[in-house]
Design an enzyme around this catalytic site. Sequence first.
Site, PDB file in Angstrom:
ATOM      1  N   ASN A 258       0.821  -1.213   0.000  1.00 35.58           N
ATOM      2  CA  ASN A 258       0.000   0.000   0.000  1.00 35.58           C
ATOM      3  C   ASN A 258       0.853   1.261   0.000  1.00 35.58           C
ATOM      4  O   ASN A 258       0.378   2.342   0.348  1.00 35.58           O
ATOM      5  CB  ASN A 258      -0.924   0.028   1.218  1.00 35.58           C
ATOM      6  CG  ASN A 258      -1.902  -1.121   1.274  1.00 35.58           C
ATOM      7  OD1 ASN A 258      -1.952  -1.844   2.259  1.00 35.58           O
ATOM      8  ND2 ASN A 258      -2.670  -1.321   0.226  1.00 35.58           N
TER       9      ASN A 258
ATOM     10  N   HIS B   6      -2.707  -5.876  -3.957  1.00 33.96           N
ATOM     11  CA  HIS B   6      -2.501  -4.654  -4.741  1.00 33.96           C
ATOM     12  C   HIS B   6      -1.174  -4.674  -5.504  1.00 33.96           C
ATOM     13  O   HIS B   6      -0.716  -3.624  -5.963  1.00 33.96           O
ATOM     14  CB  HIS B   6      -2.538  -3.427  -3.820  1.00 33.96           C
ATOM     15  CG  HIS B   6      -3.882  -3.151  -3.227  1.00 33.96           C
ATOM     16  ND1 HIS B   6      -4.993  -2.872  -4.001  1.00 33.96           N
ATOM     17  CD2 HIS B   6      -4.302  -3.119  -1.934  1.00 33.96           C
ATOM     18  CE1 HIS B   6      -6.037  -2.667  -3.209  1.00 33.96           C
ATOM     19  NE2 HIS B   6      -5.646  -2.830  -1.958  1.00 33.96           N
TER      20      HIS B   6
ATOM     21  N   HIS C 150      -0.827 -12.968   3.387  1.00 39.99           N
ATOM     22  CA  HIS C 150      -1.625 -11.769   3.140  1.00 39.99           C
ATOM     23  C   HIS C 150      -3.063 -12.213   2.861  1.00 39.99           C
ATOM     24  O   HIS C 150      -3.367 -12.734   1.781  1.00 39.99           O
ATOM     25  CB  HIS C 150      -1.040 -11.029   1.933  1.00 39.99           C
ATOM     26  CG  HIS C 150      -1.516  -9.624   1.802  1.00 39.99           C
ATOM     27  ND1 HIS C 150      -0.997  -8.584   2.539  1.00 39.99           N
ATOM     28  CD2 HIS C 150      -2.472  -9.079   1.018  1.00 39.99           C
ATOM     29  CE1 HIS C 150      -1.600  -7.457   2.204  1.00 39.99           C
ATOM     30  NE2 HIS C 150      -2.500  -7.729   1.291  1.00 39.99           N
TER      31      HIS C 150
ATOM     32  N   HIS D 106      -2.587  -7.596   5.742  1.00 44.12           N
ATOM     33  CA  HIS D 106      -3.724  -7.198   4.918  1.00 44.12           C
ATOM     34  C   HIS D 106      -4.817  -6.484   5.690  1.00 44.12           C
ATOM     35  O   HIS D 106      -5.390  -5.520   5.202  1.00 44.12           O
ATOM     36  CB  HIS D 106      -4.347  -8.377   4.154  1.00 44.12           C
ATOM     37  CG  HIS D 106      -5.519  -8.000   3.307  1.00 44.12           C
ATOM     38  ND1 HIS D 106      -5.395  -7.163   2.207  1.00 44.12           N
ATOM     39  CD2 HIS D 106      -6.837  -8.318   3.382  1.00 44.12           C
ATOM     40  CE1 HIS D 106      -6.595  -7.002   1.643  1.00 44.12           C
ATOM     41  NE2 HIS D 106      -7.480  -7.679   2.344  1.00 44.12           N
TER      42      HIS D 106
END
Length: 263
Positions: free
Chosen positions: A41, A69, A153, A178
């Site tokens: 992130n 992501h 995750h 996560h």
Amino acid sequence: MITLVFIGDVVGEPGRLALARAIPELKREHNIDALIVNAENAAHGRGITPKLAKDILAMGVDVITLGDHAWDQPELVDKIDTLPQVLRPVNFQSNNPGAGSFILQTSKGKVGVLCLIGRTFMRPGADNPFTAATTAIEQLKAGGASVILADMHAEATSEKIAMAVHLDGGATAVVGTHTHVQTADARILPGGTAAITDAGMCGSRDGIIGRNAQDVLRAQVSAMPCKLEIAGWPVRVSGVIITADATTGRALRIEPFNKDYDR
């Protein structure tokens, strides 16, 4: 003994700046042999760019793990093969670029790092993380790694705990990421694997999992789409310190930590 430090999801610029402040402190306070950071992130809350990955590695981070992501910043897709210390989940489909594991050479031996992603309540398309983890652990051990840390995750706590049980005795540590909220279940399992359901995050202490609290609240109350900006200071850096036997790979201790920083 060997000491590993793992820091949870780095969220946006505030998270990156706080990480840069926390690393020298952690290195002064602990005899760190390997520093692993989840930074999926890092780029304004969605993925990571090659430049930001290099910046984080330059801070003294040894390995960066990612998650759902991983491909949100398109430029990483073409560059991740040039960044072997940046790991996408090993159970992404085999045609994905990059690698899901890495062997770090330290003064006390080889440390294997493994990145996994869960499937419950997550984006579809990932392969079975349990079978992928078994294969990856075997490969890391064949490469000479006696100490192995796995970043699981995942959204579901049950899936993260299940992975820790699945790898008990095979990995030194299974650390969940996560969900961004540090859990209170740090422990060593019977087979000698240290585990925690979530390490926490490196992001705004007063936001909601790193996002502006009012933006998130507005979205939840109205049930309408809202732009969720990155929240600012103060920032909390959360993670775990793991000590292990460098020869057997068995964990001896797992200690969660939190450090708060004002701008």
